[in-house]
Design an enzyme around this catalytic site. Sequence first.
Site, PDB file in Angstrom:
ATOM      1  N   ARG A   2      56.704  54.301 -33.170  1.00  0.00           N
ATOM      2  CA  ARG A   2      56.311  54.060 -31.820  1.00  0.00           C
ATOM      3  C   ARG A   2      54.832  54.356 -31.208  1.00  0.00           C
ATOM      4  O   ARG A   2      54.407  54.798 -30.191  1.00  0.00           O
ATOM      5  CB  ARG A   2      57.057  54.799 -30.496  1.00  0.00           C
ATOM      6  CG  ARG A   2      58.776  54.505 -30.604  1.00  0.00           C
ATOM      7  CD  ARG A   2      59.007  53.050 -30.517  1.00  0.00           C
ATOM      8  NE  ARG A   2      60.413  52.813 -30.536  1.00  0.00           N
ATOM      9  CZ  ARG A   2      60.659  52.223 -31.664  1.00  0.00           C
ATOM     10  NH1 ARG A   2      60.208  51.919 -32.624  1.00  0.00           N
ATOM     11  NH2 ARG A   2      62.142  52.145 -31.596  1.00  0.00           N
TER      12      ARG A   2
ATOM     13  N   SER B 233      63.576  53.969 -23.308  1.00  0.00           N
ATOM     14  CA  SER B 233      63.728  54.986 -23.857  1.00  0.00           C
ATOM     15  C   SER B 233      62.690  56.016 -23.469  1.00  0.00           C
ATOM     16  O   SER B 233      61.297  55.920 -23.816  1.00  0.00           O
ATOM     17  CB  SER B 233      63.840  55.133 -25.459  1.00  0.00           C
ATOM     18  OG  SER B 233      65.008  54.476 -25.775  1.00  0.00           O
TER      19      SER B 233
ATOM     20  N   GLU C 213      58.120  59.164 -24.930  1.00  0.00           N
ATOM     21  CA  GLU C 213      57.652  57.702 -25.366  1.00  0.00           C
ATOM     22  C   GLU C 213      56.900  56.902 -24.338  1.00  0.00           C
ATOM     23  O   GLU C 213      55.942  56.055 -24.683  1.00  0.00           O
ATOM     24  CB  GLU C 213      58.905  57.145 -25.942  1.00  0.00           C
ATOM     25  CG  GLU C 213      58.722  55.776 -26.315  1.00  0.00           C
ATOM     26  CD  GLU C 213      60.167  55.046 -27.161  1.00  0.00           C
ATOM     27  OE1 GLU C 213      60.691  55.945 -27.928  1.00  0.00           O
ATOM     28  OE2 GLU C 213      60.181  54.012 -27.013  1.00  0.00           O
TER      29      GLU C 213
HETATM   30  C1  LIG Z   1      65.852  48.106 -20.632  1.00  0.00           C
HETATM   31  C2  LIG Z   1      64.700  48.799 -21.741  1.00  0.00           C
HETATM   32  C3  LIG Z   1      64.959  48.809 -23.146  1.00  0.00           C
HETATM   33  C4  LIG Z   1      64.101  49.108 -24.012  1.00  0.00           C
HETATM   34  N1  LIG Z   1      64.349  49.130 -25.344  1.00  0.00           N
HETATM   35  C5  LIG Z   1      63.343  49.268 -26.382  1.00  0.00           C
HETATM   36  C6  LIG Z   1      63.717  49.332 -27.642  1.00  0.00           C
HETATM   37  O1  LIG Z   1      64.664  48.931 -28.016  1.00  0.00           O
HETATM   38  N2  LIG Z   1      62.594  49.422 -28.532  1.00  0.00           N
HETATM   39  C7  LIG Z   1      61.369  49.750 -28.183  1.00  0.00           C
HETATM   40  O2  LIG Z   1      60.516  49.881 -28.917  1.00  0.00           O
HETATM   41  N3  LIG Z   1      60.983  49.701 -26.807  1.00  0.00           N
HETATM   42  C8  LIG Z   1      62.101  49.554 -25.914  1.00  0.00           C
HETATM   43  N4  LIG Z   1      61.809  49.613 -24.496  1.00  0.00           N
HETATM   44  C9  LIG Z   1      60.442  50.073 -24.238  1.00  0.00           C
HETATM   45  C10 LIG Z   1      59.392  48.808 -24.048  1.00  0.00           C
HETATM   46  O3  LIG Z   1      60.052  47.518 -23.659  1.00  0.00           O
HETATM   47  C11 LIG Z   1      58.348  48.620 -25.409  1.00  0.00           C
HETATM   48  O4  LIG Z   1      57.609  49.848 -25.362  1.00  0.00           O
HETATM   49  C12 LIG Z   1      57.518  47.425 -25.115  1.00  0.00           C
HETATM   50  O5  LIG Z   1      56.856  47.073 -26.407  1.00  0.00           O
HETATM   51  C13 LIG Z   1      56.624  47.623 -23.828  1.00  0.00           C
HETATM   52  O6  LIG Z   1      56.002  46.260 -23.841  1.00  0.00           O
HETATM   53  P1  LIG Z   1      55.280  45.612 -22.582  1.00  0.00           P
HETATM   54  O7  LIG Z   1      54.562  44.652 -22.655  1.00  0.00           O
HETATM   55  O8  LIG Z   1      56.203  45.849 -21.320  1.00  0.00           O
HETATM   56  O9  LIG Z   1      54.072  46.869 -22.283  1.00  0.00           O
HETATM   57  P2  LIG Z   1      53.675  47.856 -20.977  1.00  0.00           P
HETATM   58  O10 LIG Z   1      54.906  48.856 -20.576  1.00  0.00           O
HETATM   59  O11 LIG Z   1      53.288  47.036 -19.960  1.00  0.00           O
HETATM   60  O12 LIG Z   1      52.849  48.820 -21.664  1.00  0.00           O
HETATM   61  C14 LIG Z   1      53.042  49.846 -22.695  1.00  0.00           C
HETATM   62  C15 LIG Z   1      51.836  50.240 -23.489  1.00  0.00           C
HETATM   63  O13 LIG Z   1      51.383  49.018 -24.135  1.00  0.00           O
HETATM   64  C16 LIG Z   1      50.013  48.644 -23.884  1.00  0.00           C
HETATM   65  N5  LIG Z   1      49.883  47.544 -23.732  1.00  0.00           N
HETATM   66  C17 LIG Z   1      50.241  46.383 -23.074  1.00  0.00           C
HETATM   67  N6  LIG Z   1      50.030  45.402 -23.256  1.00  0.00           N
HETATM   68  C18 LIG Z   1      48.996  45.088 -24.024  1.00  0.00           C
HETATM   69  C19 LIG Z   1      48.114  44.277 -24.710  1.00  0.00           C
HETATM   70  N7  LIG Z   1      48.462  42.855 -24.444  1.00  0.00           N
HETATM   71  N8  LIG Z   1      47.213  44.961 -25.493  1.00  0.00           N
HETATM   72  C20 LIG Z   1      47.007  46.151 -25.729  1.00  0.00           C
HETATM   73  N9  LIG Z   1      47.732  46.962 -25.093  1.00  0.00           N
HETATM   74  C21 LIG Z   1      48.918  46.673 -24.531  1.00  0.00           C
HETATM   75  C22 LIG Z   1      49.889  49.319 -22.677  1.00  0.00           C
HETATM   76  O14 LIG Z   1      48.584  49.596 -21.993  1.00  0.00           O
HETATM   77  C23 LIG Z   1      50.523  50.410 -22.559  1.00  0.00           C
HETATM   78  O15 LIG Z   1      49.775  51.733 -23.260  1.00  0.00           O
HETATM   79  C24 LIG Z   1      62.867  49.255 -23.574  1.00  0.00           C
HETATM   80  C25 LIG Z   1      62.534  49.420 -22.210  1.00  0.00           C
HETATM   81  C26 LIG Z   1      63.538  48.934 -21.198  1.00  0.00           C
HETATM   82  C27 LIG Z   1      63.114  48.839 -19.893  1.00  0.00           C
END
Ligand SMILES: Cc1cc2nc3c(=O)[nH]c(=O)nc-3n(C[C@H](O)[C@H](O)[C@H](O)COP(=O)(O)OP(=O)(O)OC[C@H]3O[C@@H](n4cnc5c(N)ncnc54)[C@H](O)[C@@H]3O)c2cc1C
EC number: 1.3.1.98
Length: 301
Positions: free
Chosen positions: A174, A223, A293
């Site tokens: 992560r 998580s 996380e």
């Molecule tokens: C119901 C639920 C289930 C989940 N299950 C999992 C799972 O099974 N496994 C898992 O790993 N995670 C899980 N997550 C967490 C999350 O979905 C992941 O961490 C995902 O990668 C975050 O993506 P996001 O685009 O929403 O990023 P955000 O939450 O918007 O941002 C997270 C980080 O990524 C950075 N970021 C976002 N977009 C970019 C970009 N284009 N360029 C550079 N940096 C960027 C942000 O600055 C921040 O530091 C879950 C979340 C929820 C709500």
Amino acid sequence: MTDLGLASGRGIEGRVTDNAPLAPLVWFKSGGAAQCLFEPKDVADLSAFLAALDPSIPVLPLGLGSNLIVRDGGVPGVVIRLGKPFAKVETLDATTLRCGGGASGILVSSSARDAGIGGVEFLRSIPGTVGGFVRMNGGAYGRETKDVLVECEIVLRSGERQTLAVEALGYTYRHSTLPAGAVVVSATFRGHPEDPAVIQAEMDRIAAEREASQPLRSKTGGSTFKNPPGHKAWALIDAAGCRGLRRGDAQVSEKHCNFLLNLGAATSADIEALGEDVIARVKAQSGVTLEWEIQRVGEES
Ligand SMILES: Cc1cc2nc3c(=O)[nH]c(=O)nc-3n(C[C@H](O)[C@H](O)[C@H](O)COP(=O)(O)OP(=O)(O)OC[C@H]3O[C@@H](n4cnc5c(N)ncnc54)[C@H](O)[C@@H]3O)c2cc1C
């Protein structure tokens, strides 16, 4: 927060909004505003915007906010959100896809299925964008982004465009070493040839398993804590008696106790304080220090 005054007269084609509320854009539905929100029209627009931006102004890329607590005082500087122009997925060959940084996990996995490319089914279950997966090394069901990523295209804080191979991203659990403020605008994923019916069956299995084990229709950040080496975070939290623990309208999920929930009117301060309470109780009970996380960004009010 004062306006940055970036909204006009800069030759930028994307949308610039001063003092933009972020709560509607993140899963927890809590927190303050971005001093400025920029939604670029395309990569060249993003690059020009960043090159012209005073280097002292901080930049935060935002995906679907599925892994974020935005603090109640808001985020100083510029938040960059990749919208529709960055949500395309294109098939390059029999095993390879190029995906925009704003494409969702569901779009990537269903496009791969349609193209007969197996191996990215796990992205079906992670409710974020490609940019978030690359930054966080998102993973599930024994696979992580690093296992399928070939390379990504980024725009640095300076506006410079670069392509980074997976080896350059310093991946661990992560975590990546993507430079601060760098925006992932696209990523190339490689899988293997597979029958679309087999891929669909795996996606269905994953979706059903998720539904049974996680509070998917809740205001949450997924998580909350990383699994410490040799432990499951949820089991430590459960053993410390935190299942269902509340602070205001913030609650440790009864269904999956490594998830925190906003039951309705929780502030980000409530959610973060509940998380810190969980860390303290787990430490007292097991001696293990949980590590967040979820990314916490912005300023306290
Ligand atoms: C119901 C639920 C289930 C989940 N299950 C999992 C799972 O099974 N496994 C898992 O790993 N995670 C899980 N997550 C967490 C999350 O979905 C992941 O961490 C995902 O990668 C975050 O993506 P996001 O685009 O929403 O990023 P955000 O939450 O918007 O941002 C997270 C980080 O990524 C950075 N970021 C976002 N977009 C970019 C970009 N284009 N360029 C550079 N940096 C960027 C942000 O600055 C921040 O530091 C879950 C979340 C929820 C709500």
